[in-house]
Design a protein around this motif. Structure first.
Motif, PDB file in Angstrom:
ATOM      1  N   GLY A   1      33.473  32.529 -24.584  1.00 54.51           N
ATOM      2  CA  GLY A   1      33.608  31.967 -25.925  1.00 54.51           C
ATOM      3  C   GLY A   1      32.698  30.788 -26.214  1.00 54.51           C
ATOM      4  N   GLU A   2      31.910  30.339 -25.226  1.00 50.79           N
ATOM      5  CA  GLU A   2      31.002  29.208 -25.426  1.00 50.79           C
ATOM      6  C   GLU A   2      29.565  29.713 -25.554  1.00 50.79           C
ATOM      7  OE1 GLU A   2      31.812  26.052 -25.784  1.00 50.79           O
ATOM      8  OE2 GLU A   2      33.956  26.359 -25.448  1.00 50.79           O
ATOM      9  N   ASP A   3      28.803  29.108 -26.468  1.00 48.65           N
ATOM     10  CA  ASP A   3      27.409  29.508 -26.624  1.00 48.65           C
ATOM     11  C   ASP A   3      26.439  28.342 -26.455  1.00 48.65           C
ATOM     12  OD1 ASP A   3      27.773  28.054 -28.918  1.00 48.65           O
ATOM     13  OD2 ASP A   3      27.448  29.715 -30.308  1.00 48.65           O
ATOM     14  N   ARG A   4      26.948  27.196 -25.976  1.00 55.91           N
ATOM     15  CA  ARG A   4      26.082  26.030 -25.785  1.00 55.91           C
ATOM     16  C   ARG A   4      26.589  25.203 -24.613  1.00 55.91           C
ATOM     17  NH1 ARG A   4      25.200  22.033 -30.774  1.00 55.91           N
ATOM     18  NH2 ARG A   4      24.823  24.074 -31.712  1.00 55.91           N
ATOM     19  N   LEU A   5      25.654  24.735 -23.777  1.00 55.09           N
ATOM     20  CA  LEU A   5      26.005  23.915 -22.626  1.00 55.09           C
ATOM     21  C   LEU A   5      24.982  22.801 -22.449  1.00 55.09           C
ATOM     22  CD1 LEU A   5      26.920  26.531 -19.838  1.00 55.09           C
ATOM     23  CD2 LEU A   5      28.501  25.062 -21.097  1.00 55.09           C
ATOM     24  N   TYR A   6      25.432  21.702 -21.820  1.00 53.62           N
ATOM     25  CA  TYR A   6      24.531  20.630 -21.401  1.00 53.62           C
ATOM     26  C   TYR A   6      24.509  20.608 -19.878  1.00 53.62           C
ATOM     27  CZ  TYR A   6      24.501  18.822 -26.168  1.00 53.62           C
ATOM     28  OH  TYR A   6      24.334  18.686 -27.523  1.00 53.62           O
ATOM     29  N   VAL A   7      23.311  20.520 -19.323  1.00 54.64           N
ATOM     30  CA  VAL A   7      23.135  20.514 -17.871  1.00 54.64           C
ATOM     31  C   VAL A   7      22.223  19.351 -17.497  1.00 54.64           C
ATOM     32  CG1 VAL A   7      22.395  21.817 -15.847  1.00 54.64           C
ATOM     33  CG2 VAL A   7      23.339  23.030 -17.828  1.00 54.64           C
ATOM     34  N   THR A   8      22.640  18.563 -16.503  1.00 57.37           N
ATOM     35  CA  THR A   8      21.834  17.441 -16.031  1.00 57.37           C
ATOM     36  C   THR A   8      21.247  17.766 -14.666  1.00 57.37           C
ATOM     37  OG1 THR A   8      23.185  15.827 -17.224  1.00 57.37           O
ATOM     38  CG2 THR A   8      21.832  14.994 -15.421  1.00 57.37           C
ATOM     39  N   GLU A   9      19.946  17.566 -14.527  1.00 53.77           N
ATOM     40  CA  GLU A   9      19.247  17.788 -13.267  1.00 53.77           C
ATOM     41  C   GLU A   9      18.722  16.453 -12.743  1.00 53.77           C
ATOM     42  OE1 GLU A   9      19.983  20.953 -12.081  1.00 53.77           O
ATOM     43  OE2 GLU A   9      17.854  21.418 -11.780  1.00 53.77           O
ATOM     44  N   ASN A  10      18.985  16.173 -11.458  1.00 52.69           N
ATOM     45  CA  ASN A  10      18.451  14.987 -10.795  1.00 52.69           C
ATOM     46  C   ASN A  10      17.354  15.411  -9.835  1.00 52.69           C
ATOM     47  OD1 ASN A  10      20.293  12.645 -11.640  1.00 52.69           O
ATOM     48  ND2 ASN A  10      21.763  14.220 -11.039  1.00 52.69           N
ATOM     49  N   ILE A  11      16.159  14.892 -10.048  1.00 52.26           N
ATOM     50  CA  ILE A  11      15.000  15.250  -9.227  1.00 52.26           C
ATOM     51  C   ILE A  11      14.596  14.014  -8.438  1.00 52.26           C
ATOM     52  CG2 ILE A  11      12.665  16.210  -9.231  1.00 52.26           C
ATOM     53  CD1 ILE A  11      13.343  17.221 -12.111  1.00 52.26           C
ATOM     54  N   ASN A  12      14.756  14.080  -7.134  1.00 52.62           N
ATOM     55  CA  ASN A  12      14.516  12.923  -6.273  1.00 52.62           C
ATOM     56  C   ASN A  12      13.275  13.126  -5.407  1.00 52.62           C
ATOM     57  OD1 ASN A  12      16.935  11.707  -7.196  1.00 52.62           O
ATOM     58  ND2 ASN A  12      18.114  12.922  -5.726  1.00 52.62           N
TER      59      ASN A  12
ATOM     60  N   GLU B   1       0.814  -1.213   0.000  1.00 53.16           N
ATOM     61  CA  GLU B   1       0.000   0.000   0.000  1.00 53.16           C
ATOM     62  C   GLU B   1       0.852   1.270   0.000  1.00 53.16           C
ATOM     63  OE1 GLU B   1      -2.348  -0.505   3.454  1.00 53.16           O
ATOM     64  OE2 GLU B   1      -3.713  -1.968   2.551  1.00 53.16           O
ATOM     65  N   GLU B   2       2.147   1.130  -0.225  1.00 59.70           N
ATOM     66  CA  GLU B   2       3.038   2.281  -0.162  1.00 59.70           C
ATOM     67  C   GLU B   2       2.803   3.221  -1.340  1.00 59.70           C
ATOM     68  OE1 GLU B   2       6.919   0.681  -0.159  1.00 59.70           O
ATOM     69  OE2 GLU B   2       6.814  -0.101   1.890  1.00 59.70           O
ATOM     70  N   PRO B   3       3.103   4.520  -1.164  1.00 62.12           N
ATOM     71  CA  PRO B   3       3.023   5.451  -2.298  1.00 62.12           C
ATOM     72  C   PRO B   3       4.134   5.170  -3.303  1.00 62.12           C
ATOM     73  CG  PRO B   3       3.967   6.540  -0.386  1.00 62.12           C
ATOM     74  CD  PRO B   3       3.508   5.191   0.088  1.00 62.12           C
ATOM     75  N   ILE B   4       4.005   5.735  -4.468  1.00 61.14           N
ATOM     76  CA  ILE B   4       5.015   5.580  -5.518  1.00 61.14           C
ATOM     77  C   ILE B   4       6.151   6.559  -5.253  1.00 61.14           C
ATOM     78  CG2 ILE B   4       5.467   5.773  -7.991  1.00 61.14           C
ATOM     79  CD1 ILE B   4       2.463   5.166  -8.412  1.00 61.14           C
ATOM     80  N   GLN B   5       7.370   6.050  -5.238  1.00 55.23           N
ATOM     81  CA  GLN B   5       8.559   6.885  -5.108  1.00 55.23           C
ATOM     82  C   GLN B   5       9.236   6.930  -6.475  1.00 55.23           C
ATOM     83  OE1 GLN B   5       9.244   8.525  -2.393  1.00 55.23           O
ATOM     84  NE2 GLN B   5       7.790   7.519  -1.003  1.00 55.23           N
ATOM     85  N   LEU B   6       9.364   8.131  -7.031  1.00 51.21           N
ATOM     86  CA  LEU B   6       9.885   8.272  -8.391  1.00 51.21           C
ATOM     87  C   LEU B   6      11.066   9.227  -8.412  1.00 51.21           C
ATOM     88  CD1 LEU B   6       7.912   8.369 -11.646  1.00 51.21           C
ATOM     89  CD2 LEU B   6       9.464  10.275 -11.219  1.00 51.21           C
ATOM     90  N   ARG B   7      12.059   8.893  -9.235  1.00 45.51           N
ATOM     91  CA  ARG B   7      13.224   9.749  -9.429  1.00 45.51           C
ATOM     92  C   ARG B   7      13.405  10.011 -10.917  1.00 45.51           C
ATOM     93  NH1 ARG B   7      18.125   6.978  -6.377  1.00 45.51           N
ATOM     94  NH2 ARG B   7      17.419   5.255  -7.679  1.00 45.51           N
ATOM     95  N   MET B   8      13.891  11.205 -11.239  1.00 42.02           N
ATOM     96  CA  MET B   8      14.078  11.587 -12.634  1.00 42.02           C
ATOM     97  C   MET B   8      15.464  12.178 -12.848  1.00 42.02           C
ATOM     98  SD  MET B   8      10.482  13.611 -13.270  1.00 42.02           S
ATOM     99  CE  MET B   8      11.068  14.213 -14.855  1.00 42.02           C
ATOM    100  N   GLU B   9      15.983  11.958 -14.050  1.00 42.80           N
ATOM    101  CA  GLU B   9      17.203  12.627 -14.496  1.00 42.80           C
ATOM    102  C   GLU B   9      16.881  13.292 -15.828  1.00 42.80           C
ATOM    103  OE1 GLU B   9      21.405  10.991 -14.072  1.00 42.80           O
ATOM    104  OE2 GLU B   9      21.096  10.844 -16.241  1.00 42.80           O
TER     105      GLU B   9
END
Length: 226
Positions: free
Chosen positions: A164-175, A110-118
């Motif tokens: 001198g850079e105009d583009r970046l990649y960023v990773t977000e972890n949502i717990n 009966e536990e709630p759903i625990q979800l993580r995202m990247e």
């Protein structure tokens, strides 16, 4: 960057029961057997609580059902900010796009759903950008499958572009996305988790029309790609 998110809807409507597990062919009454297994699992859980044998759930523990659907909202999956609202590549100040989402969930009994995202973001600095720093904003929402929003939270995404850079990649972890379930038979497939940039109505219309600019805008064409 790690984010902590706790979604606790006070009331979650009852949903149609979804089978918790798949059964091999040839069983005469799979629903009766499923109910029996659920009752036994609930009984064992109560016994563990009474005897104080509460252990943290294991990562490899099998879920009671499928995970919620996780996706970006099309109208908000990209961010293109124009100077003075004029849609031309030479007028772009900042841009961004959600490039990928991976998610995992866990629940039983009966536990709630625990979800993580990247979430992987690609962000760009256009010819009209003011400086090298920009704080994007994005949101995460839990819905009951196209009916209503149960909870929503907004996050900042601060970015500093190297010289001198105009583009970046960023990773977000949502717990710690916690989704209550109405009953033991409520599975993750009853829910949907959406993510998107915080955009203006003009930005949403730009995305909806399918217009696109490369993230290194301002270096080639002056008109949007169809």
């Amino acid at each position: 960057m790690r984010r902590q998110m706790l979604l606790a809807a006070a009331v979650v409507a009852a949903f149609t029961a979804v089978p918790a597990m798949s059964y091999a062919q040839g069983r005469r009454d799979p629903e009766a057997e499923q109910r029996k297994q659920q009752e036994e699992a609930a009984k064992k859980r109560r016994q563990r609580e009474e005897w104080g044998d509460n252990q943290a759930p294991l990562q490899a523990l099998r879920n009671a059902g499928p995970c919620p659907f996780v996706k970006s909202l099309y109208d908000a999956a990209r961010y293109v900010e124009f100077k003075e609202g004029r849609e031309a590549s030479a007028n772009v100040a900042w841009s961004g796009e959600i490039q990928g989402i991976s998610a995992g969930c866990q629940y039983k009994d009966e536990e709630p759903i625990q979800l993580r995202m990247e979430v992987l973001f690609e962000v760009g600095k256009g010819p009209q950008a003011d400086g090298r720093q920009k704080t994007y904003r994005y949101w995460v929402a839990v819905t009951d499958r196209n009916r209503s929003v149960l909870a929503k939270e907004t996050f900042d995404l601060p970015v500093t572009f190297p010289e001198g850079e105009d583009r970046l990649y960023v990773t977000e972890n949502i717990n710690n996305i916690t989704i209550p379930r109405a009953s033991i038979s409520t599975s993750g497939s009853n829910f949907e988790v959406l993510i998107g940039f915080e955009v203006t109505p003009q930005m949403a219309a730009f995305n909806r029309d399918g217009k696109r600019f490369r993230l290194n805008v301002g270096q080639a064409s002056n008109t949007p790609n169809p």
